[in-house]
Design an enzyme around this catalytic site. Structure first.
Site, short mmCIF file in Angstrom:
data_model
loop_
_atom_site.label_atom_id
_atom_site.label_comp_id
_atom_site.label_asym_id
_atom_site.label_seq_id
_atom_site.Cartn_x
_atom_site.Cartn_y
_atom_site.Cartn_z
N ARG A 227 -15.50 -5.31 7.86
CA ARG A 227 -16.31 -5.05 8.59
C ARG A 227 -17.36 -4.89 7.74
O ARG A 227 -18.01 -6.25 7.71
CB ARG A 227 -16.50 -2.97 8.92
CG ARG A 227 -16.97 -2.60 9.87
CD ARG A 227 -16.54 -1.20 10.43
NE ARG A 227 -16.65 -0.41 9.12
CZ ARG A 227 -18.20 0.14 8.90
NH1 ARG A 227 -18.83 0.23 10.08
NH2 ARG A 227 -18.24 1.49 8.02
N LYS A 228 -17.99 -3.60 7.25
CA LYS A 228 -19.21 -3.63 6.48
C LYS A 228 -18.83 -4.38 4.46
O LYS A 228 -19.35 -5.53 4.13
CB LYS A 228 -20.53 -2.93 6.41
CG LYS A 228 -20.45 -2.40 8.04
CD LYS A 228 -21.66 -1.19 7.65
CE LYS A 228 -22.55 -1.14 9.29
NZ LYS A 228 -23.47 -0.03 8.73
N GLY A 229 -17.79 -3.31 4.34
CA GLY A 229 -17.76 -3.51 2.72
C GLY A 229 -18.75 -3.07 2.16
O GLY A 229 -18.89 -3.75 0.33
N SER B 104 -13.93 4.06 6.11
CA SER B 104 -13.28 2.28 6.71
C SER B 104 -12.33 2.30 7.36
O SER B 104 -11.94 1.50 8.28
CB SER B 104 -12.95 1.44 5.28
OG SER B 104 -12.20 0.68 5.21
N ARG C 224 -10.88 3.19 -3.97
CA ARG C 224 -12.40 2.81 -3.51
C ARG C 224 -12.94 4.75 -3.56
O ARG C 224 -12.13 5.17 -3.35
CB ARG C 224 -12.21 2.80 -2.43
CG ARG C 224 -13.41 2.04 -1.86
CD ARG C 224 -13.91 1.49 -0.53
NE ARG C 224 -14.99 1.06 -0.12
CZ ARG C 224 -15.03 0.68 0.92
NH1 ARG C 224 -13.77 0.33 1.73
NH2 ARG C 224 -16.71 0.60 1.55
N HIS D 100 0.97 -0.76 -0.11
CA HIS D 100 -0.01 0.35 0.11
C HIS D 100 0.71 0.91 -0.05
O HIS D 100 0.07 2.36 0.60
CB HIS D 100 -0.44 -0.26 0.81
CG HIS D 100 -2.23 -1.15 1.38
ND1 HIS D 100 -3.50 -0.97 0.92
CD2 HIS D 100 -1.51 -2.47 1.96
CE1 HIS D 100 -3.88 -2.20 1.19
NE2 HIS D 100 -2.95 -2.87 1.67
N TYR E 134 -13.17 -0.42 -6.62
CA TYR E 134 -13.43 -1.22 -5.61
C TYR E 134 -15.00 -1.34 -6.49
O TYR E 134 -15.74 -2.70 -5.91
CB TYR E 134 -14.15 -1.21 -3.81
CG TYR E 134 -14.44 -1.43 -2.65
CD1 TYR E 134 -13.37 -2.82 -2.19
CD2 TYR E 134 -15.74 -1.25 -2.66
CE1 TYR E 134 -14.54 -3.06 -1.04
CE2 TYR E 134 -16.77 -2.15 -1.36
CZ TYR E 134 -15.55 -3.29 -0.98
OH TYR E 134 -15.96 -3.56 0.14
#
Length: 269
Positions: free
Chosen positions: A226-228, A117, A109, A87, A172
């Site tokens: 987490r949620k995505g 996030s 994203r 990254h 994403y």
């Protein structure tokens, strides 16, 4: 390094972090903040002498760069082809990868969901300093003074490389919308020949739910995943914060090819 080794190292770093002062968890390297336990300074210094191989495969994404992304001595002993994840800002990726024309898949994203996030990841990972409030993290993210550097600096640096035939940028949101098509495009980019059955199998195993439920990750799964969801930023941003991020996006990325690819109007307004 296998997934079990990576998870074990991550858990070990999390345990070490519990004995560290909050102010000692980050340090600056070339003006950018990095987590001391995830990206040791000696690793970043040694990266510049790292030798790429012609068949290396690299995955790049903002914002997290893990110590295991480039385990250095381990990588020298890893048989080819090597799958490398990082990254890092593109300017900090060892120059040998450019010289060897290493294929790089870069994932971006939209900045609003990225911020959300990142905020939750920071507060669930003891290796990173805990943020006192959403408002303070929002301001810090917008200023770019967060671990691994500014989102917009990363985006603009990759925008300059969109014509590079060895760089493929995907979003994403695109992968969420049609993961099977994304697998097809990515396999073509890397020169892999997959049957339709293989495409579907990879897509099924690569969904957010499948990865979150991967038993090999153990407790780390709750830290990484987490949620995505696309659009979860609406549960966090105030109207004023949303407008401020819109202004930042328009200032830095409006009219660029990466900006168009992010489809900001659809996902962030």
């Amino acid at each position: 390094m296998d997934s079990n080794g990576s998870v074990s190292n991550a858990l070990s770093r999390m345990q070490m972090a519990k004995d560290m002062k909050e102010e000692d968890k980050l340090y600056r390297y070339n003006g950018v903040l990095y987590p001391r336990l995830m990206c040791p300074e000696e690793n970043l210094q040694a990266l510049q002498n790292m030798e790429a191989r012609e068949d290396d495969v690299m995955l790049v994404a903002y914002p997290k760069c893990d110590k295991d992304d480039f385990p250095l001595q381990v990588l020298d002993e890893t048989p080819s082809p090597r799958l490398l994840g990082t990254h890092l800002h593109p300017d900090n990726i060892p120059k040998s990868f450019g010289a060897k024309k290493t294929k790089m898949l870069v994932i971006f994203r939209n900045p609003k969901d990225t911020l959300v996030s990142f905020y939750h990841f920071t507060n669930s990972n003891p290796v990173l300093p805990t943020m006192q409030s959403w408002e303070s993290f929002y301001s810090t993210f917008l200023s770019g003074d967060v671990p691994w550097g500014s989102y917009f600096d990363h985006a603009l640096a990759w925008e300059k490389r969109m014509d590079d035939p060895n760089v493929m940028i995907v979003t994403y949101e695109e992968l969420k919308q049609d993961l099977s098509d994304g697998v097809r495009q990515i396999s073509t980019f890397f020169g892999f020949s997959l049957t339709e059955a293989q495409v579907q199998q990879i897509a099924e195993r690569s969904t957010f739910t499948a990865m979150k439920e991967n038993n090999s990750l153990g407790t780390m799964g709750n830290v990484i995943f987490r949620k995505g969801e696309v659009g979860d930023w609406r549960n966090h941003f105030t109207p004023e914060q949303s407008r401020e991020m819109d202004e930042a996006f328009n200032k830095h990325l409006a009219g660029t090819r990466l900006g168009d690819k992010l489809n900001y109007q659809l996902h962030c307004q």
